[in-house]
Write an enzyme that holds these catalytic residues in place. Structure first.
Site, PDB file in Angstrom:
ATOM      1  N   HIS A 201      56.674  12.852 -38.938  1.00  0.00           N
ATOM      2  CA  HIS A 201      55.841  13.407 -40.008  1.00  0.00           C
ATOM      3  C   HIS A 201      55.041  12.369 -40.778  1.00  0.00           C
ATOM      4  CE1 HIS A 201      59.158  12.048 -42.516  1.00  0.00           C
ATOM      5  NE2 HIS A 201      58.310  12.079 -43.522  1.00  0.00           N
TER       6      HIS A 201
HETATM    7  C1  UD1 Z   1      57.178  14.013 -48.159  1.00  0.00           C
HETATM    8  C2  UD1 Z   1      57.367  12.589 -48.662  1.00  0.00           C
HETATM    9  C3  UD1 Z   1      57.980  11.743 -47.547  1.00  0.00           C
HETATM   10  C4  UD1 Z   1      59.258  12.384 -47.020  1.00  0.00           C
HETATM   11  C5  UD1 Z   1      58.918  13.797 -46.544  1.00  0.00           C
HETATM   12  C6  UD1 Z   1      60.143  14.505 -45.993  1.00  0.00           C
HETATM   13  C7  UD1 Z   1      55.707  11.839 -50.301  1.00  0.00           C
HETATM   14  C8  UD1 Z   1      54.567  10.923 -50.502  1.00  0.00           C
HETATM   15  N1  UD1 Z   1      56.090  11.983 -49.030  1.00  0.00           N
HETATM   16  O1  UD1 Z   1      56.193  13.975 -47.144  1.00  0.00           O
HETATM   17  O2  UD1 Z   1      58.288  10.476 -48.081  1.00  0.00           O
HETATM   18  O3  UD1 Z   1      59.760  11.624 -45.935  1.00  0.00           O
HETATM   19  O4  UD1 Z   1      58.395  14.526 -47.673  1.00  0.00           O
HETATM   20  O5  UD1 Z   1      59.877  15.807 -45.632  1.00  0.00           O
HETATM   21  O6  UD1 Z   1      56.217  12.369 -51.252  1.00  0.00           O
HETATM   22  N2  UD1 Z   1      54.509  21.673 -46.674  1.00  0.00           N
HETATM   23  C9  UD1 Z   1      54.888  22.955 -46.326  1.00  0.00           C
HETATM   24  N3  UD1 Z   1      56.057  23.425 -46.807  1.00  0.00           N
HETATM   25  C10 UD1 Z   1      56.851  22.703 -47.639  1.00  0.00           C
HETATM   26  C11 UD1 Z   1      56.449  21.400 -47.987  1.00  0.00           C
HETATM   27  C12 UD1 Z   1      55.288  20.899 -47.490  1.00  0.00           C
HETATM   28  O7  UD1 Z   1      54.189  23.637 -45.589  1.00  0.00           O
HETATM   29  O8  UD1 Z   1      57.901  23.200 -48.064  1.00  0.00           O
HETATM   30  C13 UD1 Z   1      53.249  21.113 -46.168  1.00  0.00           C
HETATM   31  C14 UD1 Z   1      52.287  20.891 -47.302  1.00  0.00           C
HETATM   32  O9  UD1 Z   1      51.464  21.986 -47.468  1.00  0.00           O
HETATM   33  C15 UD1 Z   1      51.529  19.673 -46.883  1.00  0.00           C
HETATM   34  C16 UD1 Z   1      52.466  18.954 -45.943  1.00  0.00           C
HETATM   35  O10 UD1 Z   1      53.508  19.852 -45.603  1.00  0.00           O
HETATM   36  O11 UD1 Z   1      50.370  20.016 -46.172  1.00  0.00           O
HETATM   37  C17 UD1 Z   1      52.977  17.693 -46.540  1.00  0.00           C
HETATM   38  O12 UD1 Z   1      53.847  17.916 -47.678  1.00  0.00           O
HETATM   39  P1  UD1 Z   1      54.029  16.763 -48.792  1.00  0.00           P
HETATM   40  O13 UD1 Z   1      55.056  17.158 -49.767  1.00  0.00           O
HETATM   41  O14 UD1 Z   1      52.711  16.394 -49.315  1.00  0.00           O
HETATM   42  O15 UD1 Z   1      54.507  15.489 -48.030  1.00  0.00           O
HETATM   43  P2  UD1 Z   1      55.414  15.291 -46.751  1.00  0.00           P
HETATM   44  O16 UD1 Z   1      54.538  14.975 -45.612  1.00  0.00           O
HETATM   45  O17 UD1 Z   1      56.379  16.431 -46.604  1.00  0.00           O
END
Ligand code: UD1
Length: 354
Positions: A201
């Site tokens: 990811h």
């Molecule tokens: C975040 C953390 C990362 C951690 C990871 C574990 C930061 C900078 N990054 O990255 O360090 O290793 O979590 O999972 O904080 N999304 C969903 N459903 C959810 C959550 C997210 O669909 O429940 C989607 C969001 O819409 C977004 C993407 O996933 O497009 C990324 O989510 P985000 O929280 O920004 O960061 P992660 O890539 O999950």
């Protein structure tokens, strides 16, 4: 003493659970739990609360997705009134996600003491958003709880006074130790006997179409000899669809609950990942781990554990994989203080400060 815990994203939940449990047993400790809502899907959040027996959050800030600046700013502005209203003695933040740095910054500016659990880890890779979050959070923190000796060393080199640093061990391993027996009882119907478990990811691997395509091609090659099981993070699924990439007949499944995922890790022939926490969990369980990154903020998993850094080079990945499949996997040991009691040690320090 009033401790306010802040969690937001999946890797925070297994780190906060042991501290919440340890403090619950202490007298004269009041606890408040704030969920920022950074991760909001039931399978990224709710299921972790139930399996880890974390109480329902007292407050959910409901911030959801957004750019880094949007997420960070939104958490800060919604979190500040909570701190003003609840007046905690210490705000505890976990790991390196946007929720961690945002809550630390809001608290420090209000003059509230900040404790950082998993302090001192450094990849020295400033292109990683998590590295920025780690460095800034440690700069703001008053109590820095480190999982291993390299964490102490990094902090001292950055000028953090020794009296602020507490080497307590690895809280994530506390949750693992507690739930591994449940994981061992978990049925594994529908999964192959022998498999590689993959998670992916990191922005550096999934946000560039060429890189993600090349990784998927490597996985499809591996899949010809060894089944690849791939629980896909929402970010990665979005990118695969957006770039129109082909995941062939890899076993793509949704994100798994904690116990089910531990079970899959425990039974894997090899884990291929770009996660931080999984490097630690595989080291504890003695499962070979190949990390698809050029660096790690968790060097003990390489020096003592089963982790090998393979970067994004396909040749290195297939060479290391062939060693593992030939029965020549690196043997590891469990780092000191990764013993299931880190949460208790954090509770001891917090009580000694009151
Ligand atoms: C975040 C953390 C990362 C951690 C990871 C574990 C930061 C900078 N990054 O990255 O360090 O290793 O979590 O999972 O904080 N999304 C969903 N459903 C959810 C959550 C997210 O669909 O429940 C989607 C969001 O819409 C977004 C993407 O996933 O497009 C990324 O989510 P985000 O929280 O920004 O960061 P992660 O890539 O999950």
């Amino acid at each position: 003493m009033h401790i306010l815990h802040v969690v937001g994203a999946r890797p925070n939940f297994m780190k906060a659970a042991p501290v919440l449990h340890a403090l619950r047993k202490r007298s004269a400790v009041q606890q408040t739990l704030v969920h920022t809502g950074q991760h909001y899907d039931a399978n990224m959040s709710d299921v972790f609360f139930s399996q880890l027996e974390i109480p329902s959050p007292d407050v959910n800030l409901g911030i959801g997705s957004g750019s880094h600046a949007q997420q960070t700013a939104e958490i800060m502005s919604r979190f500040e009134p909570i701190v003003l209203e609840r007046k905690p003695d210490v705000v505890l933040v976990y790991g390196d996600v946007n929720s961690t740095v945002a809550a630390a910054l809001a608290s420090a500016k209000l003059g509230i003491r900040v404790g950082h659990v998993e302090a001192g880890l450094r990849s020295f890779d400033w292109s990683m958003p998590e590295e920025i979050n780690r460095v800034v959070t440690d700069r703001l923190a008053d109590l820095l709880f480190t999982p291993s000796e390299d964490g102490d060393r990094n902090l001292v080199q950055e000028g953090v006074p020794a009296e602020k640093i507490f080497r307590v061990g690895n809280v994530m391993i506390d949750s693992l130790v507690r739930l591994l027996p449940a994981a061992m009882r978990c049925p594994r119907n529908g999964f192959p006997q022998c498999y590689a478990l993959v998670t992916l990811h990191r922005p550096s691997n999934v946000d560039d179409s060429k890189t993600l395509k090349s990784i998927l091609q490597s996985l499809l090659e591996i899949h010809q000899d060894l089944a690849v099981v791939f629980p896909v993070h929402p970010r990665t699924r979005q990118r695969i669809e957006e770039f129109g990439l082909n995941a062939g007949n890899l076993h793509l499944i949704g994100p798994l609950p904690y116990v089910e995922f531990l079970a899959l890790q425990h039974g894997a022939a090899v884990v291929i990942t770009d996660s931080g926490g999984i490097q630690e969990e595989t080291t504890y369980m003695g499962v070979p781990c190949l990390t698809l990154r050029n660096n790690t903020e968790r060097p003990v998993t390489v020096s003592l554990g089963t982790n090998v850094i393979v970067g994004q080079e396909r040749d290195k990945l297939s060479l290391e994989l062939s060693k593992i499949l030939a029965g020549k996997a690196k043997k590891g040991t469990i780092p000191p203080l990764w013993d299931g009691h880190a949460g208790e040690r954090i509770a001891d320090v917090l009580q000694s400060q009151s």
